[in-house]
Design an enzyme around this catalytic site. Structure first.
Site, mmCIF file in Angstrom:
data_model
loop_
_atom_site.group_PDB
_atom_site.id
_atom_site.type_symbol
_atom_site.label_atom_id
_atom_site.label_comp_id
_atom_site.label_asym_id
_atom_site.label_seq_id
_atom_site.Cartn_x
_atom_site.Cartn_y
_atom_site.Cartn_z
ATOM 1 N N LYS A 22 49.382 86.334 55.116
ATOM 2 C CA LYS A 22 50.255 84.823 55.908
ATOM 3 C C LYS A 22 50.843 84.770 55.005
ATOM 4 O O LYS A 22 51.998 84.144 54.839
ATOM 5 C CB LYS A 22 49.060 84.321 55.983
ATOM 6 C CG LYS A 22 49.462 82.472 56.206
ATOM 7 C CD LYS A 22 48.927 81.791 57.053
ATOM 8 C CE LYS A 22 47.378 81.259 54.707
ATOM 9 N NZ LYS A 22 48.643 79.904 54.550
ATOM 10 N N ASN A 23 50.580 84.340 53.312
ATOM 11 C CA ASN A 23 51.590 84.708 52.578
ATOM 12 C C ASN A 23 52.702 85.193 52.479
ATOM 13 O O ASN A 23 53.582 85.040 51.869
ATOM 14 C CB ASN A 23 50.736 83.894 51.436
ATOM 15 C CG ASN A 23 49.855 82.519 51.445
ATOM 16 O OD1 ASN A 23 49.835 82.352 52.334
ATOM 17 N ND2 ASN A 23 48.783 82.124 50.289
ATOM 18 N N CYS A 116 48.499 67.339 49.687
ATOM 19 C CA CYS A 116 47.576 67.805 51.387
ATOM 20 C C CYS A 116 46.211 67.787 50.461
ATOM 21 O O CYS A 116 45.919 67.415 49.540
ATOM 22 C CB CYS A 116 48.023 69.419 51.378
ATOM 23 S SG CYS A 116 47.613 70.285 49.652
ATOM 24 N N ARG A 121 50.989 67.963 45.228
ATOM 25 C CA ARG A 121 52.153 69.831 45.360
ATOM 26 C C ARG A 121 52.747 69.164 45.483
ATOM 27 O O ARG A 121 53.654 69.529 46.666
ATOM 28 C CB ARG A 121 51.566 70.308 46.952
ATOM 29 C CG ARG A 121 49.480 71.009 46.721
ATOM 30 C CD ARG A 121 49.804 71.729 47.770
ATOM 31 N NE ARG A 121 49.754 72.946 47.304
ATOM 32 C CZ ARG A 121 49.337 73.756 49.198
ATOM 33 N NH1 ARG A 121 48.678 73.713 49.485
ATOM 34 N NH2 ARG A 121 50.118 75.231 48.471
ATOM 35 N N PRO A 122 53.628 69.194 44.579
ATOM 36 C CA PRO A 122 54.998 68.953 45.033
ATOM 37 C C PRO A 122 56.068 69.514 44.704
ATOM 38 O O PRO A 122 56.073 70.573 44.913
ATOM 39 C CB PRO A 122 55.036 68.378 43.288
ATOM 40 C CG PRO A 122 54.491 68.414 41.893
ATOM 41 C CD PRO A 122 53.345 68.956 43.044
ATOM 42 N N ASP A 307 43.792 81.044 45.980
ATOM 43 C CA ASP A 307 42.881 80.856 46.750
ATOM 44 C C ASP A 307 41.170 81.465 46.465
ATOM 45 O O ASP A 307 40.686 81.959 48.006
ATOM 46 C CB ASP A 307 43.559 81.772 47.537
ATOM 47 C CG ASP A 307 44.747 80.702 47.889
ATOM 48 O OD1 ASP A 307 45.030 79.651 47.820
ATOM 49 O OD2 ASP A 307 46.133 81.207 48.094
ATOM 50 N N ARG A 399 43.976 77.957 60.689
ATOM 51 C CA ARG A 399 45.176 78.838 59.859
ATOM 52 C C ARG A 399 45.546 80.370 59.181
ATOM 53 O O ARG A 399 46.649 80.153 58.628
ATOM 54 C CB ARG A 399 45.445 77.746 58.563
ATOM 55 C CG ARG A 399 45.475 76.330 59.235
ATOM 56 C CD ARG A 399 46.046 75.172 58.347
ATOM 57 N NE ARG A 399 46.769 75.986 57.600
ATOM 58 C CZ ARG A 399 46.888 75.684 56.167
ATOM 59 N NH1 ARG A 399 45.984 74.871 55.612
ATOM 60 N NH2 ARG A 399 47.921 76.269 54.956
#
Ligand code: UD1
Length: 420
Positions: A22-23, A116, A121-122, A307, A399
């Protein structure tokens, strides 16, 4: 809303084929904005985040169709440069359109991604780098409004902190900028490397690939003819199934995997006593009767991935002794601790560090998924918990994991999906 029900049972056995990452697929899809004509993407995972990103591209005016094993995307007729709040709020990775839209059209508006579940998470580093390249950025009504009145120019960008999507945004912008960019402290994740390889295959000159410092010669606005691209195997999905085998004391073979991308994960599993047969695109993990405890600190690639932190925490509950797991990248990425505790795990949390004492017998219970990878950790725990575990809010899981229940039931897990 769906939930997953698992009845803990004995060892699993068989093979699992790993899906596309996905990433890696997300920046590949974003990079189609830089393309002239069709781009054929193969091995695109069938997960919610990819559907969301395709929807975003469609809203910008792209088309896509499936032709055989190709997902053909065409962004020739893009007629919007705005990524709206509706989409960005469901998927932060929507920020990946910022660099390519700005590079191609000299203007775009992208809803500012909020915080989130796993932390703030800037995106300040993305914006600062694009500004250095000539962008003028303002925040208006919750949107990042970026323009490039004099075009984007190659510059030396030194990232204060390694950022994956930040690197990807700047790489895509640099590909179409005027002149050469040097990006220092760039992310080295395999997904970033594949994006660069895609651009190289379209004729963009990139030097230093895979190192901390890359140089990109921009095309000065010329759009790219991008050859077919096959998304690399998902290293996090693969790592999750290795943990599934390890926790359930199973022998499991992974197919269509890239073991070279899993070195940090394999090393930690070896420290825990597990053994492997490793081929070029397959690997088999063999169980160990007594798992050894392990210490983990999450960091950027090639270090241990954040992750995979939650899945290793589930595994550590079964190790003989005390494991220490420290989360260094995201300030709030330990919400699975309280859910694992509901299943009976012995975990003490201090700041960003979890101390897990094992082995302990887990008992099935209702638990709630808090983010994508936390969800899979709860599924892993459910595989060995006594009785029934129901994991609620699994939209997080959908997701990023393709056909998870099917893949696990094919190797013998007692896992089904239900509706609340
Ligand atoms: C990507 C991955 C995500 C993974 C993460 C870290 C995608 C779509 N997502 O997320 O699965 O968990 O990398 O490997 O590829 N930071 C700043 N300012 C910024 C940007 C980032 O301070 O402008 C900080 C973050 O808060 C975090 C660290 O940098 O502490 C790394 O984040 P980053 O690499 O940007 O994560 P993502 O690209 O969002």
């Amino acid at each position: 809303m769906d939930f997953i029900e698992i009845v803990g049972n004995g060892p699993l056995h068989g093979e699992i084929s790993i899906s596309g990452a996905k990433n890696a697929a997300l920046p590949i899809l974003a990079a189609t904005i830089l393309a002239k004509g069709n781009v054929c993407v193969k091995n695109l995972p069938d997960v919610k985040d990819i559907k969301t990103f395709l929807k975003l591209l469609d809203l910008l005016g792209s088309t896509h169709e499936e032709v055989g094993d190709c997902f053909v995307i065409n962004t020739t007729n893009l007629n919007s440069t705005t990524a709206t709040y509706d989409i960005v709020k469901t998927m932060r990775a929507s920020i990946l359109v910022l660099g390519p839209l700005l590079a191609r059209f000299g203007e775009c508006r992208v809803s500012l991604p909020g915080g989130c579940a796993i932390g703030q998470r800037p995106v300040g580093l993305h914006l600062k780098a694009l500004e250095q390249m000539g962008a003028v950025i303002t925040i208006e009504n919750g949107y990042i409004h970026a323009t490039a009145p004099k075009g984007l120019h190659g510059k030396v960008i030194v990232f204060d902190k390694i950022t994956v999507t930040g690197s990807e945004n700047v790489i895509m912008a640099a590909a179409l900028a005027k002149g050469t960019s040097k990006i220092v402290n760039v992310a080295k994740e395999p997904e970033v490397v594949q994006l660069c390889q895609m651009l190289q295959s379209a004729g963009v000159v990139i030097r230093g690939l895979g190192s901390d410092e890359i140089e990109i010669e921009g095309t000065d606005g010329r759009l790219l003819e991008i050859p077919d691209i096959t998304v690399i195997p998902d290293r996090i999905e693969a790592g999750t199934y290795l943990c599934a085998a390890a926790i359930s004391k199973s022998t499991l073979t992974l197919k269509k995997v890239q073991p070279l991308h899993l070195e940090a994960v394999i090393q930690k599993l070896e420290e825990m006593g597990l053994s492997f047969d490793i081929g070029s695109d397959t690997m088999t993990i063999y169980p160990v009767e007594k798992l050894k405890p392990v210490d983990i600190v999450t960091t950027e690639y090639p270090g241990f991935p954040t992750d995979m932190q939650a899945q290793f925490m589930a595994l550590a509950t079964q190790a003989e002794g005390v494991s220490v797991i420290e989360e260094r990248l995201f300030e709030n990425r330990l919400m699975h601790v309280s859910e694992l505790q509901r299943l009976g795990a012995k975990i003490k949390l201090k700041g960003h560090t979890a101390t897990v004492t094992g082995p302990c017998e887990l008992q099935g219970s209702d638990v709630m998924a808090t983010d994508l990878r936390a969800s899979s950790a709860l599924v892993l725990a459910g595989l060995i918990a006594k009785g029934i575990t129901r994991v609620h809010r699994i939209y997080h899981l959908d997701r990023g994991y393709e056909r998870l229940e099917e893949k696990l039931s094919n190797i013998g897990a007692n896992i089904t999906r239900g509706k609340e």
